[in-house]
Motif scaffolding. Structure first.
Motif, PDB file in Angstrom:
ATOM      1  N   GLY A 270      46.207  49.676  38.376  1.00  0.00           N
ATOM      2  CA  GLY A 270      45.766  48.303  38.175  1.00  0.00           C
ATOM      3  C   GLY A 270      46.917  47.322  38.111  1.00  0.00           C
ATOM      4  O   GLY A 270      46.863  46.238  38.707  1.00  0.00           O
TER       5      GLY A 270
ATOM      6  N   VAL B  13      27.894  38.287  33.036  1.00  0.00           N
ATOM      7  CA  VAL B  13      29.323  37.958  33.042  1.00  0.00           C
ATOM      8  C   VAL B  13      29.636  37.037  31.868  1.00  0.00           C
ATOM      9  O   VAL B  13      28.787  36.240  31.454  1.00  0.00           O
ATOM     10  CB  VAL B  13      29.727  37.274  34.365  1.00  0.00           C
ATOM     11  CG1 VAL B  13      29.492  38.205  35.545  1.00  0.00           C
ATOM     12  CG2 VAL B  13      28.950  35.980  34.576  1.00  0.00           C
TER      13      VAL B  13
ATOM     14  N   SER C 267      41.851  41.720  30.472  1.00  0.00           N
ATOM     15  CA  SER C 267      41.135  42.994  30.334  1.00  0.00           C
ATOM     16  C   SER C 267      41.465  43.659  29.000  1.00  0.00           C
ATOM     17  O   SER C 267      40.582  44.218  28.339  1.00  0.00           O
ATOM     18  CB  SER C 267      41.460  43.925  31.499  1.00  0.00           C
ATOM     19  OG  SER C 267      42.853  44.143  31.639  1.00  0.00           O
TER      20      SER C 267
ATOM     21  N   ALA D 105      32.571  45.187  41.065  1.00  0.00           N
ATOM     22  CA  ALA D 105      31.668  44.165  40.533  1.00  0.00           C
ATOM     23  C   ALA D 105      31.947  42.807  41.170  1.00  0.00           C
ATOM     24  O   ALA D 105      31.014  42.055  41.487  1.00  0.00           O
ATOM     25  CB  ALA D 105      31.817  44.082  39.020  1.00  0.00           C
ATOM     26  N   ALA D 106      33.224  42.473  41.360  1.00  0.00           N
ATOM     27  CA  ALA D 106      33.577  41.196  41.966  1.00  0.00           C
ATOM     28  C   ALA D 106      33.050  41.107  43.402  1.00  0.00           C
ATOM     29  O   ALA D 106      32.492  40.080  43.822  1.00  0.00           O
ATOM     30  CB  ALA D 106      35.095  41.004  41.949  1.00  0.00           C
TER      31      ALA D 106
ATOM     32  N   ALA E 299      43.835  48.950  30.596  1.00  0.00           N
ATOM     33  CA  ALA E 299      43.807  47.557  31.032  1.00  0.00           C
ATOM     34  C   ALA E 299      44.892  47.309  32.077  1.00  0.00           C
ATOM     35  O   ALA E 299      45.836  48.091  32.212  1.00  0.00           O
ATOM     36  CB  ALA E 299      44.025  46.642  29.831  1.00  0.00           C
TER      37      ALA E 299
ATOM     38  N   LEU F  27      38.288  51.460  35.137  1.00  0.00           N
ATOM     39  CA  LEU F  27      37.827  50.114  34.801  1.00  0.00           C
ATOM     40  C   LEU F  27      38.307  49.092  35.833  1.00  0.00           C
ATOM     41  O   LEU F  27      37.562  48.174  36.198  1.00  0.00           O
ATOM     42  CB  LEU F  27      38.314  49.722  33.410  1.00  0.00           C
ATOM     43  CG  LEU F  27      37.866  50.625  32.259  1.00  0.00           C
ATOM     44  CD1 LEU F  27      38.354  50.070  30.931  1.00  0.00           C
ATOM     45  CD2 LEU F  27      36.353  50.797  32.245  1.00  0.00           C
ATOM     46  N   TYR F  28      39.533  49.240  36.298  1.00  0.00           N
ATOM     47  CA  TYR F  28      40.039  48.322  37.321  1.00  0.00           C
ATOM     48  C   TYR F  28      39.223  48.447  38.599  1.00  0.00           C
ATOM     49  O   TYR F  28      38.819  47.440  39.201  1.00  0.00           O
ATOM     50  CB  TYR F  28      41.518  48.601  37.606  1.00  0.00           C
ATOM     51  CG  TYR F  28      42.079  47.713  38.692  1.00  0.00           C
ATOM     52  CD1 TYR F  28      42.385  46.390  38.435  1.00  0.00           C
ATOM     53  CD2 TYR F  28      42.272  48.198  39.980  1.00  0.00           C
ATOM     54  CE1 TYR F  28      42.884  45.556  39.440  1.00  0.00           C
ATOM     55  CE2 TYR F  28      42.764  47.390  40.983  1.00  0.00           C
ATOM     56  CZ  TYR F  28      43.064  46.068  40.712  1.00  0.00           C
ATOM     57  OH  TYR F  28      43.548  45.252  41.705  1.00  0.00           O
ATOM     58  N   ARG F  29      38.948  49.675  39.004  1.00  0.00           N
ATOM     59  CA  ARG F  29      38.175  49.883  40.223  1.00  0.00           C
ATOM     60  C   ARG F  29      36.744  49.384  40.064  1.00  0.00           C
ATOM     61  O   ARG F  29      36.154  48.829  40.998  1.00  0.00           O
ATOM     62  CB  ARG F  29      38.220  51.358  40.612  1.00  0.00           C
ATOM     63  CG  ARG F  29      39.598  51.800  41.077  1.00  0.00           C
ATOM     64  CD  ARG F  29      39.647  53.259  41.489  1.00  0.00           C
ATOM     65  NE  ARG F  29      39.598  54.174  40.360  1.00  0.00           N
ATOM     66  CZ  ARG F  29      38.603  55.010  40.108  1.00  0.00           C
ATOM     67  NH1 ARG F  29      37.542  55.054  40.915  1.00  0.00           N
ATOM     68  NH2 ARG F  29      38.655  55.817  39.067  1.00  0.00           N
ATOM     69  N   ALA F  30      36.186  49.560  38.863  1.00  0.00           N
ATOM     70  CA  ALA F  30      34.838  49.054  38.602  1.00  0.00           C
ATOM     71  C   ALA F  30      34.810  47.533  38.645  1.00  0.00           C
ATOM     72  O   ALA F  30      33.847  46.924  39.135  1.00  0.00           O
ATOM     73  CB  ALA F  30      34.347  49.554  37.248  1.00  0.00           C
ATOM     74  N   ALA F  31      35.875  46.894  38.140  1.00  0.00           N
ATOM     75  CA  ALA F  31      35.952  45.432  38.168  1.00  0.00           C
ATOM     76  C   ALA F  31      36.022  44.922  39.603  1.00  0.00           C
ATOM     77  O   ALA F  31      35.393  43.912  39.951  1.00  0.00           O
ATOM     78  CB  ALA F  31      37.161  44.956  37.368  1.00  0.00           C
ATOM     79  N   LEU F  32      36.791  45.605  40.453  1.00  0.00           N
ATOM     80  CA  LEU F  32      36.850  45.222  41.858  1.00  0.00           C
ATOM     81  C   LEU F  32      35.473  45.328  42.507  1.00  0.00           C
ATOM     82  O   LEU F  32      35.034  44.426  43.237  1.00  0.00           O
ATOM     83  CB  LEU F  32      37.832  46.120  42.611  1.00  0.00           C
ATOM     84  CG  LEU F  32      39.332  45.908  42.391  1.00  0.00           C
ATOM     85  CD1 LEU F  32      40.113  46.898  43.248  1.00  0.00           C
ATOM     86  CD2 LEU F  32      39.744  44.489  42.718  1.00  0.00           C
TER      87      LEU F  32
END
Length: 260
Positions: free
Chosen positions: A43, A246, A25, A228-229, A20, A221-226
């Motif tokens: 992250g 979401v 997260s 997705a945004a 996280a 996970l951080y890169r995946a969140a970026l």
């Protein structure tokens, strides 16, 4: 043996450690039943607008650790190289984290210039941490594969042997993905082996069969969140429907209202 250490000694059932970068997260991951959560230095650094791996995020790391250590999960904190090359300062950081209630730390020997810290320096950091905070699970990371060095297997083993001798509770070799090399290393080590999940590498079940004790998700996970945004924003701009699932506003509010 601490409860966190015990998660590394379950043959055939490696600890899957999601990483996280903030309270939200971590709380969302905890809500999915993960017993332990790590932090991702990339992250944490990126969320603060700082570079990773250059010892720039000591205060951000401490601030997040203080908050997350109060959660209903076991917490491991990525401290890069300890934010110092003075073993006494690294040990003092470890003591502070242990006092927060942190269960473990990840301490790496890779440097931002593409080199590795001297073995003697990293072993001194490990020994100092274990002397000052013996209950803290120390995962010693070495980066020969990550940095693309020649003959990484020989360099990794030279370092891992020294790190476990210095008192590391576990060792971490990001970039190691070859099943035969992973299995051989497990057989040589006296401490649990942690590898970094790779979408192109062995699946979790295969790593379990090889004897891996811990699988980290790192910055994935951080890169995946970026990603997705950005996907949602560009879909709205282009007039496409937003198809991603979401969480709702109240669901996110509840993560923080109820704590972690």
């Amino acid at each position: 043996m601490s409860s966190f250490a015990a998660l590394h000694h379950r043959p055939g059932a490696p600890l899957l450690l999601p990483n996280a970068w903030d309270h939200g997260s971590a709380a969302a991951l905890a809500g999915q039943g993960f017993p332990a959560i790590g932090t991702t230095s990339l992250g944490v650094a990126a969320a603060a607008g700082l570079p990773d791996g250059v010892a720039a995020t000591r205060e951000e790391t401490l601030r997040l650790a203080r908050r997350l250590a109060r959660g209903r999960f076991l917490l491991s904190v990525d401290v890069e190289g300890g934010f110092s090359d003075d073993p006494a300062e690294v040990a003092a950081l470890a003591v502070e984290l242990a006092e927060f209630g942190v269960a473990g730390i990840n301490l790496e020997d890779g440097r931002s210039d593409g080199t590795l810290a001297p073995v003697a320096l990293h072993t001194a950091k490990i020994a100092a941490v274990k002397a000052a905070a013996p209950g803290l699970f120390l995962n010693a990371r070495t980066d020969p594969y990550w940095l693309g060095l020649d003959r990484p297997e020989a360099e990794a083993w030279h370092r891992l042997a020294a790190y476990q001798q210095a008192g590391a509770d576990g060792v971490f070799v990001p970039g190691l993905a070859d099943p035969a090399a992973i299995g051989a290393l497990v057989q040589r080590l006296a401490v649990p082996l942690n590898v970094l999940h790779s979408p192109a590498g062995p699946a979790l079940a295969d790593l379990a069969a090889l004897g891996v004790a811990r699988v980290s998700l790192g910055s994935l996970l951080y890169r995946a969140a970026l990603a997705a945004a950005v996907d949602v924003a560009t879909a709205v701009r282009a007039g496409r429907p937003v198809t991603a699932e979401v969480p709702g506003y109240e669901e996110v509010q509840a993560l923080h209202r109820d704590g972690v």
